[in-house]
Motif scaffolding. Structure first.
Motif, PDB file in Angstrom:
ATOM      1  N   PHE A 289      22.545 -25.294   5.275  1.00  9.67           N
ATOM      2  CA  PHE A 289      22.830 -26.580   4.642  1.00  9.67           C
ATOM      3  C   PHE A 289      24.330 -26.877   4.679  1.00  9.67           C
ATOM      4  CE2 PHE A 289      23.674 -29.054   0.716  1.00  9.67           C
ATOM      5  CZ  PHE A 289      22.976 -30.209   1.059  1.00  9.67           C
ATOM      6  N   ILE A 290      25.146 -25.893   4.343  1.00 11.59           N
ATOM      7  CA  ILE A 290      26.602 -26.065   4.363  1.00 11.59           C
ATOM      8  C   ILE A 290      27.094 -26.331   5.777  1.00 11.59           C
ATOM      9  CG2 ILE A 290      28.800 -24.857   4.001  1.00 11.59           C
ATOM     10  CD1 ILE A 290      27.402 -23.504   1.562  1.00 11.59           C
ATOM     11  N   ALA A 291      26.561 -25.598   6.758  1.00 13.88           N
ATOM     12  CA  ALA A 291      26.963 -25.797   8.153  1.00 13.88           C
ATOM     13  C   ALA A 291      26.609 -27.205   8.627  1.00 13.88           C
ATOM     14  CB  ALA A 291      26.302 -24.754   9.044  1.00 13.88           C
ATOM     15  N   VAL A 292      25.453 -27.692   8.244  1.00  9.01           N
ATOM     16  CA  VAL A 292      25.049 -29.055   8.626  1.00  9.01           C
ATOM     17  C   VAL A 292      25.984 -30.080   7.984  1.00  9.01           C
ATOM     18  CG1 VAL A 292      23.223 -30.786   8.340  1.00  9.01           C
ATOM     19  CG2 VAL A 292      22.640 -28.487   9.104  1.00  9.01           C
ATOM     20  N   LEU A 293      26.300 -29.897   6.714  1.00 10.34           N
ATOM     21  CA  LEU A 293      27.220 -30.822   6.044  1.00 10.34           C
ATOM     22  C   LEU A 293      28.600 -30.816   6.706  1.00 10.34           C
ATOM     23  CD1 LEU A 293      26.457 -30.367   2.244  1.00 10.34           C
ATOM     24  CD2 LEU A 293      25.863 -32.285   3.721  1.00 10.34           C
TER      25      LEU A 293
ATOM     26  N   ILE B 277      28.398 -32.691  10.008  1.00  8.40           N
ATOM     27  CA  ILE B 277      28.324 -34.138   9.803  1.00  8.40           C
ATOM     28  C   ILE B 277      29.697 -34.697   9.444  1.00  8.40           C
ATOM     29  CG2 ILE B 277      27.402 -35.936   8.284  1.00  8.40           C
ATOM     30  CD1 ILE B 277      24.794 -34.290   8.191  1.00  8.40           C
ATOM     31  N   VAL B 278      30.409 -34.027   8.553  1.00  8.44           N
ATOM     32  CA  VAL B 278      31.734 -34.485   8.155  1.00  8.44           C
ATOM     33  C   VAL B 278      32.685 -34.486   9.348  1.00  8.44           C
ATOM     34  CG1 VAL B 278      33.760 -33.901   6.760  1.00  8.44           C
ATOM     35  CG2 VAL B 278      31.501 -33.875   5.728  1.00  8.44           C
ATOM     36  N   LYS B 279      32.646 -33.437  10.156  1.00  9.76           N
ATOM     37  CA  LYS B 279      33.520 -33.382  11.348  1.00  9.76           C
ATOM     38  C   LYS B 279      33.199 -34.514  12.323  1.00  9.76           C
ATOM     39  CE  LYS B 279      34.803 -28.523  11.351  1.00  9.76           C
ATOM     40  NZ  LYS B 279      34.826 -27.286  12.118  1.00  9.76           N
TER      41      LYS B 279
END
Length: 71
Positions: free
Chosen positions: A57-61, A64-66
């Motif tokens: 979940f953190i990696a996906v967030l 997305i932010v990048k």
């Protein structure tokens, strides 16, 4: 101590633990399914699945932010 040993010997698979953790992240679960999971899931599998799901979940967030910041 016996309860802990009994809980760690439960037969549900790691995939079932991942499914239960996914539904808990999503926030929707039937009471019957919850009770079935509570009775059959291995607590160690649930902890590992929860940590793995949180990392994903953190990696996906972060991804997305990048992507948003780069455009």
């Amino acid at each position: 101590m016996s309860d802990l040993k009994d809980a760690s010997r439960r037969k549900a698979s790691f995939g079932a633990a991942m499914k239960a953790v996914f539904w808990s992240f999503f926030g929707v679960r039937k009471k019957k399914d919850y009770e079935s999971d509570a009775a059959g899931l291995n607590p160690v599998h649930v902890i590992i699945a929860g940590l793995l799901s949180a990392l994903i979940f953190i990696a996906v967030l972060i991804t997305i932010v990048k992507l948003v910041v780069a455009s």
